[in-house]
Design an enzyme around this catalytic site. Structure first.
Site, PDB file in Angstrom:
ATOM      1  N   ASP A  19       0.824  -1.201   0.000  1.00 45.97           N
ATOM      2  CA  ASP A  19       0.000   0.000   0.000  1.00 45.97           C
ATOM      3  C   ASP A  19       0.863   1.258   0.000  1.00 45.97           C
ATOM      4  O   ASP A  19       1.959   1.267   0.574  1.00 45.97           O
ATOM      5  CB  ASP A  19      -0.911  -0.001   1.228  1.00 45.97           C
ATOM      6  CG  ASP A  19      -2.022   1.031   1.135  1.00 45.97           C
ATOM      7  OD1 ASP A  19      -2.346   1.450   0.008  1.00 45.97           O
ATOM      8  OD2 ASP A  19      -2.554   1.421   2.181  1.00 45.97           O
ATOM      9  N   HIS A  36       3.121   3.127  -9.018  1.00 48.51           N
ATOM     10  CA  HIS A  36       3.073   1.700  -9.329  1.00 48.51           C
ATOM     11  C   HIS A  36       4.358   1.255 -10.033  1.00 48.51           C
ATOM     12  O   HIS A  36       4.907   0.198  -9.736  1.00 48.51           O
ATOM     13  CB  HIS A  36       1.857   1.381 -10.204  1.00 48.51           C
ATOM     14  CG  HIS A  36       0.545   1.706  -9.552  1.00 48.51           C
ATOM     15  ND1 HIS A  36       0.245   1.354  -8.259  1.00 48.51           N
ATOM     16  CD2 HIS A  36      -0.554   2.373 -10.038  1.00 48.51           C
ATOM     17  CE1 HIS A  36      -0.984   1.769  -7.954  1.00 48.51           C
ATOM     18  NE2 HIS A  36      -1.480   2.382  -9.028  1.00 48.51           N
ATOM     19  N   LEU A 130      11.506 -20.456  -2.904  1.00 48.11           N
ATOM     20  CA  LEU A 130      10.350 -19.671  -2.485  1.00 48.11           C
ATOM     21  C   LEU A 130       9.193 -19.799  -3.476  1.00 48.11           C
ATOM     22  O   LEU A 130       9.406 -19.766  -4.694  1.00 48.11           O
ATOM     23  CB  LEU A 130      10.756 -18.198  -2.377  1.00 48.11           C
ATOM     24  CG  LEU A 130       9.652 -17.177  -2.106  1.00 48.11           C
ATOM     25  CD1 LEU A 130       9.193 -17.255  -0.660  1.00 48.11           C
ATOM     26  CD2 LEU A 130      10.141 -15.768  -2.437  1.00 48.11           C
TER      27      LEU A 130
END
Length: 249
Positions: A19, A36, A130
Site C-alpha cells: 500500500d 506503481h 520460495l
C-alpha cells in the site's frame, strides 16, 4: 538487521498488503501510475530477501476485486505494467529458484495478462525455493463465497453430506490450498486494516504495520518485520503458561 534474525524461527509464509503507491507518487507531484512503476523494486527486494533467508511462501496483494472500480486509465496502466513486469522478471525468478503462483479470478484479467502469467507460472513450475503468489483480482470474501458455492454444489450432487463438512474440507476449497496460512502479514503505508485480504487465512496471523510507503520498502524493512515477529509469543488462544509447558514437554 539481517544478522540479528533467528534463521531457525522464520515465518514459513509472509503475506504483504502493498500500500502507498498513490501517496508516494503524489509526493513526487506525479500521477498514481508513477508510484506503481516505482514499486517494482520493492517487489524485487522483498522476493529476493525472502528467498535468500529461507522463507518458503510469499503472497503479495497486487490487485483486489475492488480495484476494478478505480479510474479506467489507472486500471489499464496497471494491467500494462503487470504484463511487462512479469515478462521482464521471469529471468530473476529463475535465478533465485522462485516458483510463481496466482490466486484470484484470473478470468477477469485481460487476455495479455493471462497469457504472460500462465507462461511465467509454467516456466517456473519446477523451481524448488520460495513460492511467490500474486493475488490478482482477488478478495477474501470472493474466495470464501467461491468455496461455499463449490461445497453446496458437492452436496447437491450427492458427493458429500452437509454434516461431513469440516474445517479441513472447507480449506481445501480455498485458492491458497495447500499453502499454509501466513504467520506474518506486513502492511505498508500505516493503514490499520486488512482490506479484504486472506480473511480466512489471517485468523491467527501476526500483523506488522509500517509507515513506509510501498515504493520505499526494502530488504531492511522486511527484516525489521521478521525481527518483530520473532520477538512475539504466538499463543493461538492458549495462555503463556500452557505454551511454556508444551515447549518443555
Amino acid at each position: 538487521m539481517k544478522e540479528r534474525l533467528d534463521l531457525h524461527n522464520l515465518p514459513r509464509h509472509i503475506a504483504v498488503i502493498m500500500d502507498g503507491n498513490g501517496r508516494w507518487a503524489k509526493r513526487q507531484g506525479a500521477a498514481r501510475v508513477f508510484g506503481h512503476r516505482n514499486a517494482i523494486q520493492a517487489v524485487r527486494e522483498t522476493t529476493e530477501g525472502c528467498a535468500e533467508i529461507g522463507v518458503q511462501y510469499l503472497t503479495l496483494y497486487a490487485f483486489s476485486t475492488e480495484n476494478w472500480n478505480r479510474p479506467k486509465a489507472e486500471v489499464n496502466a496497471l494491467m500494462e505494467l503487470l504484463v511487462s513486469t512479469i515478462r521482464k522478471e521471469v529471468g530473476t525468478l529463475q535465478k533465485n529458484n522462485v516458483k510463481l503462483n496466482h490466486i484470484g479470478n484470473l478470468d477477469d484479467l485481460p487476455g495479455s495478462c493471462q497469457k504472460q502469467l500462465h507462461e511465467a507460472i509454467s516456466q517456473t513450475q519446477h523451481n524448488t525455493g520460495l513460492t511467490l503468489t500474486l493475488a490478482l483480482s482477488y478478495s477474501g470474501r470472493w474466495e470464501i463465497m467461491q468455496a461455499a458455492r463449490n461445497l453446496m454444489k458437492a452436496v447437491q450432487e450427492g458427493k458429500m453430506a452437509p454434516e461431513a463438512l469440516t474445517q479441513e474440507l472447507f480449506e481445501q476449497q480455498l485458492c491458497t490450498h495447500p499453502i499454509p496460512d501466513p504467520e506474518l502479514l506486513i502492511r505498508t503505508s500505516g493503514e490499520m486494516r486488512i482490506s479484504n485480504f486472506l480473511l480466512w487465512q489471517l485468523a491467527y496471523t501476526e500483523l506488522y504495520i509500517t509507515e513506509v510507503l510501498w515504493p520505499d520498502f526494502r530488504r531492511e524493512h522486511l527484516y525489521e518485520a521478521i525481527l518483530s515477529y520473532q520477538q512475539r509469543e504466538r499463543r493461538f488462544g492458549k495462555t503463556s503458561e500452557q505454551i511454556n509447558l508444551s515447549k518443555q514437554g
